[in-house]
Motif scaffolding. Structure first.
Motif, mmCIF file in Angstrom:
data_model
loop_
_atom_site.group_PDB
_atom_site.id
_atom_site.type_symbol
_atom_site.label_atom_id
_atom_site.label_comp_id
_atom_site.label_asym_id
_atom_site.label_seq_id
_atom_site.Cartn_x
_atom_site.Cartn_y
_atom_site.Cartn_z
ATOM 1 N N UNK A 1 0.812 -1.215 -0.012
ATOM 2 C CA UNK A 1 -0.114 -0.071 -0.145
ATOM 3 C C UNK A 1 0.911 1.279 0.018
ATOM 4 N N UNK A 2 1.958 1.215 0.683
ATOM 5 C CA UNK A 2 2.837 2.227 0.722
ATOM 6 C C UNK A 2 3.330 2.875 -0.532
ATOM 7 N N UNK A 3 3.763 1.638 -1.174
ATOM 8 C CA UNK A 3 4.337 1.687 -2.575
ATOM 9 C C UNK A 3 3.282 2.413 -3.436
ATOM 10 N N UNK A 4 2.031 1.738 -3.455
ATOM 11 C CA UNK A 4 1.240 2.563 -4.185
ATOM 12 C C UNK A 4 1.047 4.211 -3.965
ATOM 13 N N UNK A 5 0.911 4.413 -2.439
ATOM 14 C CA UNK A 5 0.824 5.796 -2.201
ATOM 15 C C UNK A 5 1.810 6.575 -2.906
ATOM 16 N N UNK A 6 2.969 6.126 -2.729
ATOM 17 C CA UNK A 6 4.041 6.854 -3.238
ATOM 18 C C UNK A 6 4.163 7.012 -4.866
ATOM 19 N N UNK A 7 3.398 6.023 -5.499
ATOM 20 C CA UNK A 7 3.293 6.159 -6.669
ATOM 21 C C UNK A 7 2.293 7.077 -7.299
ATOM 22 N N UNK A 8 1.232 7.546 -6.630
ATOM 23 C CA UNK A 8 0.242 8.310 -7.155
ATOM 24 C C UNK A 8 0.327 9.882 -6.454
ATOM 25 N N UNK A 9 1.243 9.651 -5.338
ATOM 26 C CA UNK A 9 1.059 10.911 -4.553
ATOM 27 C C UNK A 9 2.531 11.304 -4.248
ATOM 28 N N UNK A 10 2.962 12.286 -4.841
ATOM 29 C CA UNK A 10 4.369 12.890 -4.822
ATOM 30 C C UNK A 10 4.653 13.395 -3.408
ATOM 31 N N UNK A 11 3.781 13.648 -2.546
ATOM 32 C CA UNK A 11 3.999 13.938 -1.122
ATOM 33 C C UNK A 11 4.690 12.809 -0.236
ATOM 34 N N UNK A 12 4.226 11.704 -0.840
ATOM 35 C CA UNK A 12 4.687 10.442 0.174
ATOM 36 C C UNK A 12 5.877 9.816 -0.106
#
Ligand code: UDP
Ligand code: MG
Length: 341
Positions: free
Chosen positions: A48-59
């Motif tokens: 899930x963290x990888x997904x967040x980082x993929x679509x949200x450049x703040x992560x």
């Protein structure tokens, strides 16, 4: 600003948390980053963290090589954070993201540490009772002031974070460290909320260990207690011996009190074991610190971060026929060549 979030097996709540936190942070209209630290989760948290980082450049995220515990995960997150203000919060929505605005307002007033202190509305009676007692004890004993309910949900200024990072101890008792660094601190209360989903990772045993950590992490006063108890008991034994001898001289030998003997042996034996354990606890800590092992190991980080750090750079590809020497190997080779070093 940065938000540091340690996560361990939080697949059930992490998405909801990310959504809610992002909504709050976007409202603030400030540049921000969210630093997730996956503390060796066994479930899909990292995916899930990888997904967040993929679509949200703040992560940005960091995955530790195994479960190192929340203290280590927080440390990793603080080291990664770049913000001028850093908020530490749990991933389970027990720390409401809506308080960040209030924290920043207080930060703007010049406070270096803004603590959100929870009430104990959702704790069982027994746990509340034990916690209250514990905090009374620790505040009477330890050199640092610890407030009941004031946990890790707090905002720190950059200089407070730097101060925390300067303390290299392996055995990290954050509550104490936060208090130890000092600086301008302000606290506000909030209504405790139960976990959004998933389970607490703190069983009774973990809490008990944590309690001992708190007691012995900040001074050696418990050892002084051992000396005092020893002196007291020796004094009592001496008085009892005099009394017995006196009684024998006056009244002759009476029936031997084997119950007294038994109680004395087991009682003193118990006290000795406790004191020995106490001393062992300190020695264990010395042993542990002298190893100077890293606090945690990183197995994966946000791909964009990794790209920035890895060699060779994209502009200057190394040809496959040429043997490349890693940068640090060259350094150590030079160091060996120099007899002075
Ligand atoms: N946590 C962690 N490593 C651990 C245990 C917990 O990073 O070994 C994280 C967890 O994912 C959560 C926070 O620390 O974000 C607080 O944990 P939890 O909610 O289980 O504790 P409680 O709120 O019950 O004190
Ligand atoms: Mg929790």
């Amino acid at each position: 600003m940065s938000v540091v979030v340690p996560c361990f097996n939080e697949e059930q709540v992490i998405a909801a948390f990310h959504t809610e936190l992002s909504a709050q942070l976007q409202d603030l209209k400030l540049p921000y980053e969210i630093v997730f630290v996956d503390d060796g989760s066994k479930d899909a948290t990292l995916t899930k963290l990888r997904e967040f980082a993929d679509r949200d450049h703040h992560v940005r995220y960091l995955a530790l090589s195994r479960n190192f515990g929340k203290e280590a995960a927080m440390l990793a997150g603080l080291r990664e954070s770049a913000g001028d203000s850093v908020v530490i919060m749990d991933a389970d929505l027990q720390h409401p993201p809506s308080f960040i605005k209030r924290m920043l307002d207080l930060r703007a007033q010049g406070f270096d540490q803004v603590i959100a202190r929870r009430t104990r509305d959702h704790d069982g009676r027994m746990r509340t009772f034990l916690s209250r007692g514990y905090y009374k004890l620790i505040n009477a004993w330890a050199d640092v002031e610890l407030a009941d309910g004031a946990g890790d949900f707090r905002l720190l200024s950059r200089r407070a974070v730097d101060a925390l990072l300067e303390m290299g101890e392996r055995n990290r008792f954050s509550k104490g460290l936060f208090s130890w660094i000092g600086f301008e601190t302000v606290t506000f209360d909030y209504q405790d909320t139960p976990r959004a989903d998933g389970e607490s990772k703190w069983g009774m045993r973990k809490l008990l260990n944590y309690a001992v950590d708190g007691l012995v992490s900040f001074n050696s006063r418990p050892l002084r207690l051992a000396i005092h108890t020893g002196l007291l008991l020796s004094g009592a034994a001496l008085l009892y011996a005099l009394w017995t001898v006196g009684a024998v001289l006056i009244g002759g030998v009476t029936a031997p009190g084997y119950v007294t003997l038994l109680v004395a042996i087991t009682g003193f034996g118990g006290i000795q074991m406790v004191m020995l354990g106490l001393i062992g606890e300190y020695i264990g800590r010395v042993y542990y610190e002298t190893k100077q092992r890293p606090h945690y190991l990183v197995r994966e980080r946000t791909p964009s971060d990794a790209a920035q750090r890895s060699l060779p750079t994209a502009e200057k590809p190394v040809s496959t026929t040429e043997k490349s020497v890693p940068a640090d190997e060259t350094v150590s080779a030079n160091a060996n060549a120099n007899p002075q070093s």
